[in-house]
Design a protein around this motif. Structure first.
Motif, PDB file in Angstrom:
ATOM      1  N   VAL A  14       0.875  -1.172   0.000  1.00 59.71           N
ATOM      2  CA  VAL A  14       0.000   0.000   0.000  1.00 59.71           C
ATOM      3  C   VAL A  14       0.908   1.216   0.000  1.00 59.71           C
ATOM      4  CG1 VAL A  14      -1.872   1.217   1.173  1.00 59.71           C
ATOM      5  CG2 VAL A  14      -1.732  -1.284   1.307  1.00 59.71           C
ATOM      6  N   ARG A  15       0.812   2.057  -1.027  1.00 58.86           N
ATOM      7  CA  ARG A  15       1.743   3.180  -1.177  1.00 58.86           C
ATOM      8  C   ARG A  15       1.102   4.269  -2.013  1.00 58.86           C
ATOM      9  NH1 ARG A  15       6.087  -0.133  -5.012  1.00 58.86           N
ATOM     10  NH2 ARG A  15       4.759  -0.287  -6.866  1.00 58.86           N
ATOM     11  N   GLY A  16       1.823   5.374  -2.208  1.00 60.75           N
ATOM     12  CA  GLY A  16       1.301   6.500  -2.949  1.00 60.75           C
ATOM     13  C   GLY A  16       1.176   6.241  -4.441  1.00 60.75           C
ATOM     14  N   ALA A  17       0.214   6.910  -5.062  1.00 64.14           N
ATOM     15  CA  ALA A  17      -0.068   6.691  -6.479  1.00 64.14           C
ATOM     16  C   ALA A  17       1.035   7.206  -7.394  1.00 64.14           C
ATOM     17  CB  ALA A  17      -1.397   7.352  -6.860  1.00 64.14           C
ATOM     18  N   ASP A  18       1.993   7.966  -6.871  1.00 67.01           N
ATOM     19  CA  ASP A  18       3.117   8.388  -7.692  1.00 67.01           C
ATOM     20  C   ASP A  18       3.981   7.205  -8.107  1.00 67.01           C
ATOM     21  OD1 ASP A  18       3.704   8.210  -4.951  1.00 67.01           O
ATOM     22  OD2 ASP A  18       5.457   9.484  -5.136  1.00 67.01           O
ATOM     23  N   LEU A  19       3.805   6.049  -7.455  1.00 71.29           N
ATOM     24  CA  LEU A  19       4.600   4.861  -7.774  1.00 71.29           C
ATOM     25  C   LEU A  19       3.840   3.851  -8.624  1.00 71.29           C
ATOM     26  CD1 LEU A  19       6.366   4.360  -4.336  1.00 71.29           C
ATOM     27  CD2 LEU A  19       7.452   5.006  -6.489  1.00 71.29           C
ATOM     28  N   ILE A  20       2.622   4.171  -9.029  1.00 76.67           N
ATOM     29  CA  ILE A  20       1.836   3.171  -9.746  1.00 76.67           C
ATOM     30  C   ILE A  20       2.434   2.843 -11.109  1.00 76.67           C
ATOM     31  CG2 ILE A  20       0.197   4.756 -10.861  1.00 76.67           C
ATOM     32  CD1 ILE A  20      -1.996   2.654 -10.079  1.00 76.67           C
ATOM     33  N   ASP A  21       3.061   3.818 -11.769  1.00 77.31           N
ATOM     34  CA  ASP A  21       3.678   3.539 -13.074  1.00 77.31           C
ATOM     35  C   ASP A  21       4.963   2.739 -12.944  1.00 77.31           C
ATOM     36  OD1 ASP A  21       1.694   4.744 -14.617  1.00 77.31           O
ATOM     37  OD2 ASP A  21       2.601   6.734 -14.418  1.00 77.31           O
ATOM     38  N   SER A  22       5.512   2.630 -11.729  1.00 73.00           N
ATOM     39  CA  SER A  22       6.680   1.780 -11.497  1.00 73.00           C
ATOM     40  C   SER A  22       6.296   0.315 -11.326  1.00 73.00           C
ATOM     41  CB  SER A  22       7.427   2.229 -10.227  1.00 73.00           C
ATOM     42  OG  SER A  22       8.064   3.464 -10.419  1.00 73.00           O
ATOM     43  N   THR A  23       5.044   0.056 -11.015  1.00 73.22           N
ATOM     44  CA  THR A  23       4.624  -1.307 -10.690  1.00 73.22           C
ATOM     45  C   THR A  23       4.871  -2.294 -11.830  1.00 73.22           C
ATOM     46  OG1 THR A  23       2.986  -0.384  -9.168  1.00 73.22           O
ATOM     47  CG2 THR A  23       2.713  -2.688  -9.797  1.00 73.22           C
ATOM     48  N   PRO A  24       4.565  -1.972 -13.103  1.00 72.21           N
ATOM     49  CA  PRO A  24       4.867  -2.927 -14.171  1.00 72.21           C
ATOM     50  C   PRO A  24       6.351  -3.282 -14.266  1.00 72.21           C
ATOM     51  CG  PRO A  24       3.272  -1.332 -14.949  1.00 72.21           C
ATOM     52  CD  PRO A  24       3.760  -0.838 -13.618  1.00 72.21           C
ATOM     53  N   ARG A  25       7.241  -2.341 -13.998  1.00 76.44           N
ATOM     54  CA  ARG A  25       8.670  -2.652 -13.987  1.00 76.44           C
ATOM     55  C   ARG A  25       8.994  -3.654 -12.881  1.00 76.44           C
ATOM     56  NH1 ARG A  25      10.563   3.573 -14.394  1.00 76.44           N
ATOM     57  NH2 ARG A  25       8.312   3.810 -14.212  1.00 76.44           N
ATOM     58  N   GLN A  26       8.376  -3.456 -11.741  1.00 76.53           N
ATOM     59  CA  GLN A  26       8.622  -4.363 -10.633  1.00 76.53           C
ATOM     60  C   GLN A  26       8.044  -5.747 -10.901  1.00 76.53           C
ATOM     61  OE1 GLN A  26       7.270  -2.109  -7.186  1.00 76.53           O
ATOM     62  NE2 GLN A  26       8.494  -0.349  -7.867  1.00 76.53           N
ATOM     63  N   ILE A  27       6.885  -5.797 -11.526  1.00 71.42           N
ATOM     64  CA  ILE A  27       6.302  -7.091 -11.881  1.00 71.42           C
ATOM     65  C   ILE A  27       7.184  -7.810 -12.894  1.00 71.42           C
ATOM     66  CG2 ILE A  27       4.334  -8.216 -13.015  1.00 71.42           C
ATOM     67  CD1 ILE A  27       2.542  -6.069 -11.746  1.00 71.42           C
ATOM     68  N   ALA A  28       7.719  -7.076 -13.881  1.00 70.37           N
ATOM     69  CA  ALA A  28       8.610  -7.691 -14.873  1.00 70.37           C
ATOM     70  C   ALA A  28       9.848  -8.273 -14.202  1.00 70.37           C
ATOM     71  CB  ALA A  28       9.003  -6.657 -15.928  1.00 70.37           C
ATOM     72  N   LEU A  29      10.412  -7.555 -13.239  1.00 68.97           N
ATOM     73  CA  LEU A  29      11.582  -8.059 -12.525  1.00 68.97           C
ATOM     74  C   LEU A  29      11.220  -9.258 -11.644  1.00 68.97           C
ATOM     75  CD1 LEU A  29      13.314  -4.707 -11.541  1.00 68.97           C
ATOM     76  CD2 LEU A  29      14.249  -6.456 -13.057  1.00 68.97           C
ATOM     77  N   GLN A  30      10.066  -9.209 -11.012  1.00 65.31           N
ATOM     78  CA  GLN A  30       9.625 -10.359 -10.213  1.00 65.31           C
ATOM     79  C   GLN A  30       9.513 -11.606 -11.091  1.00 65.31           C
ATOM     80  OE1 GLN A  30       6.027  -8.573  -8.857  1.00 65.31           O
ATOM     81  NE2 GLN A  30       7.034  -7.376  -7.265  1.00 65.31           N
ATOM     82  N   GLN A  31       8.932 -11.447 -12.256  1.00 60.67           N
ATOM     83  CA  GLN A  31       8.788 -12.585 -13.159  1.00 60.67           C
ATOM     84  C   GLN A  31      10.149 -13.085 -13.634  1.00 60.67           C
ATOM     85  OE1 GLN A  31       6.182 -10.869 -16.111  1.00 60.67           O
ATOM     86  NE2 GLN A  31       4.322 -11.277 -14.919  1.00 60.67           N
ATOM     87  N   ALA A  32      11.051 -12.166 -13.922  1.00 58.51           N
ATOM     88  CA  ALA A  32      12.377 -12.549 -14.407  1.00 58.51           C
ATOM     89  C   ALA A  32      13.181 -13.280 -13.337  1.00 58.51           C
ATOM     90  CB  ALA A  32      13.139 -11.310 -14.875  1.00 58.51           C
TER      91      ALA A  32
END
Length: 293
Positions: free
Chosen positions: A179-197
């Motif tokens: 749970v965090r601020g919406a300024d980081l929502i566009d970073s989430t896909p990058r984090q998901i890609a790294l999690q998958q990798a």
């Protein structure tokens, strides 16, 4: 701690407590030149004064360099990252239009050009959407390759990028809900890609609306960004509770401890608004009584 940070902290604290989970605090001090001596201690002291007490020890990212290096080595071994010799000036001059400014044009993707020395390491994105459902903002969709492009996982100065560090730490700490601020929502896909990798699990995400000033600027970048007063926590907590769209607490709590106890019981994430909101006074007040950032 400014008011925007308080809103995110309160939302994450209440959500964790309401769900019977642990609330963990992490100090993201990856960048020594930007780290202000004593700032983390003041922020932690403010959290304690507000009654927002965390579970377990505080994690300092500055102590986790070896873990980030190991994750980068794993990505290198799998051929998912590559060295880049381009400068920011070159990327600004030749980059493609992207979500956050010039998007890396892929100059070094197929190997360093002659005469180039490696500076940073970049993650090689793949075409196609990354989708997730945010518990506040709803369904989200981003074509990472077109929106962001190949992004940095270790900077030219040797510092590991936030995107890599936060993924490694979320997995190591067993984070299930972010749970965090919406300024980081566009970073989430990058984090998901790294999690998958890296073969890591993906937490659920909830991004609370940003606090903005009268001109629509993020409060942390505004002249209105004054620190929350830890000597009188109740007004700031009441304002944050109202900002998060929650039902009024009647009668008014007599203390911060009473507010938090009742707020945990009454927390409803479905009431949290999606859009950025201006900081306004509580009902009956002509101006904010709690200073805000």
């Amino acid at each position: 701690m400014h008011f925007g940070s308080l809103v995110a902290a309160l939302a994450s604290f209440l959500d964790a407590r309401r769900r019977g989970g642990e609330w963990l605090v992490r100090i993201e001090d990856l960048d020594p030149p930007r780290t202000v001596a004593g700032a983390a201690d003041r922020q932690l002291a403010t959290l304690e004064a507000l009654g927002l007490r965390w579970d377990g020890p505080v994690l300092y990212q500055s102590t986790r360099t070896a873990a980030y290096a190991a994750a980068l080595d794993a990505l290198i071994a799998r051929g998912l990252v590559y060295p880049c010799g381009c400068s920011r000036k070159e990327i600004a001059a030749h980059g493609l239009a992207g979500l956050e400014g010039p998007r890396y044009p892929g100059t070094c993707r197929d190997g360093l050009p002659p005469g180039r020395a490696p500076r940073a390491w970049r993650f090689a994105t793949r075409p196609g959407p990354i989708d997730f459902v945010d518990r506040i903002q709803g369904p989200r969709h981003q074509d990472l390759a077109n929106a962001i492009g190949d992004f940095v996982v270790r900077r030219a100065d040797g510092i590991h990028a936030y995107q890599l560090a936060v993924v490694v730490d979320d997995a190591w700490q067993g984070i299930t809900n972010v749970v965090r601020g919406a300024d980081l929502i566009d970073s989430t896909p990058r984090q998901i890609a790294l999690q998958q990798a890296l073969g890591l699990s993906t937490p659920t995400y909830a991004h609370v609306p940003l606090v903005v000033d009268g001109a629509g600027r993020k409060l942390s970048k505004s002249d209105a960004a004054q620190p929350v007063d830890p000597r009188d926590p109740l007004p700031a907590l009441l304002r944050a509770w109202a900002f998060l769209g929650q039902a009024p607490l009647e009668p008014r709590p007599a203390s911060a401890a009473e507010l938090l106890e009742r707020a945990v019981a009454g927390w409803d994430i479905a009431r949290v608004p999606r859009r950025p909101r201006r900081l306004g006074p509580l009902a009956g007040e002509s101006s904010p009584s709690a200073r805000a950032r």
